[in-house]
Design a protein around this motif. Structure first.
Motif: not given
Length: 94
Positions: A54-69
């Protein structure tokens, strides 16, 4: 299928400092069944993840990547509909 293209926006030293957390995050993505393949870009300007789900779920998960945070990298998400694969990769289509 989703292509998750990660590009560093900070130095490699900053990326290396956050790498262990990022690897744990990547491993959890595999455990969820979302990530199919991953690796570094050459030259080392970021990385790439092939994902399915699911794209929305994966995109939400991307926001949790330490590289992003930690403001080390940003993601570009591209969605493709595979119509053909090499022998042995049949599970990627559909």
């Amino acid at each position: 299928m989703l292509i998750l293209s990660l590009t560093y926006i900070a130095s490699l030293e900053r990326a290396d400092a956050v790498m262990a957390g990022h690897i744990d995050w990547v491993n959890a993505g595999y455990d969820k069944g979302w990530f199919l393949a991953s690796g570094r870009k050459v030259p080392r300007t970021g990385g790439l993840i092939l994902a399915k789900g699911d794209r929305a779920a994966i995109e939400a998960y991307l926001a949790q990547d330490p590289f992003v945070t930690e403001a080390v990298a940003r993601y570009e998400v591209m969605e493709i509909e595979l119509s053909r694969t090499a022998e042995g990769l049949d599970g990627l289509t559909g």
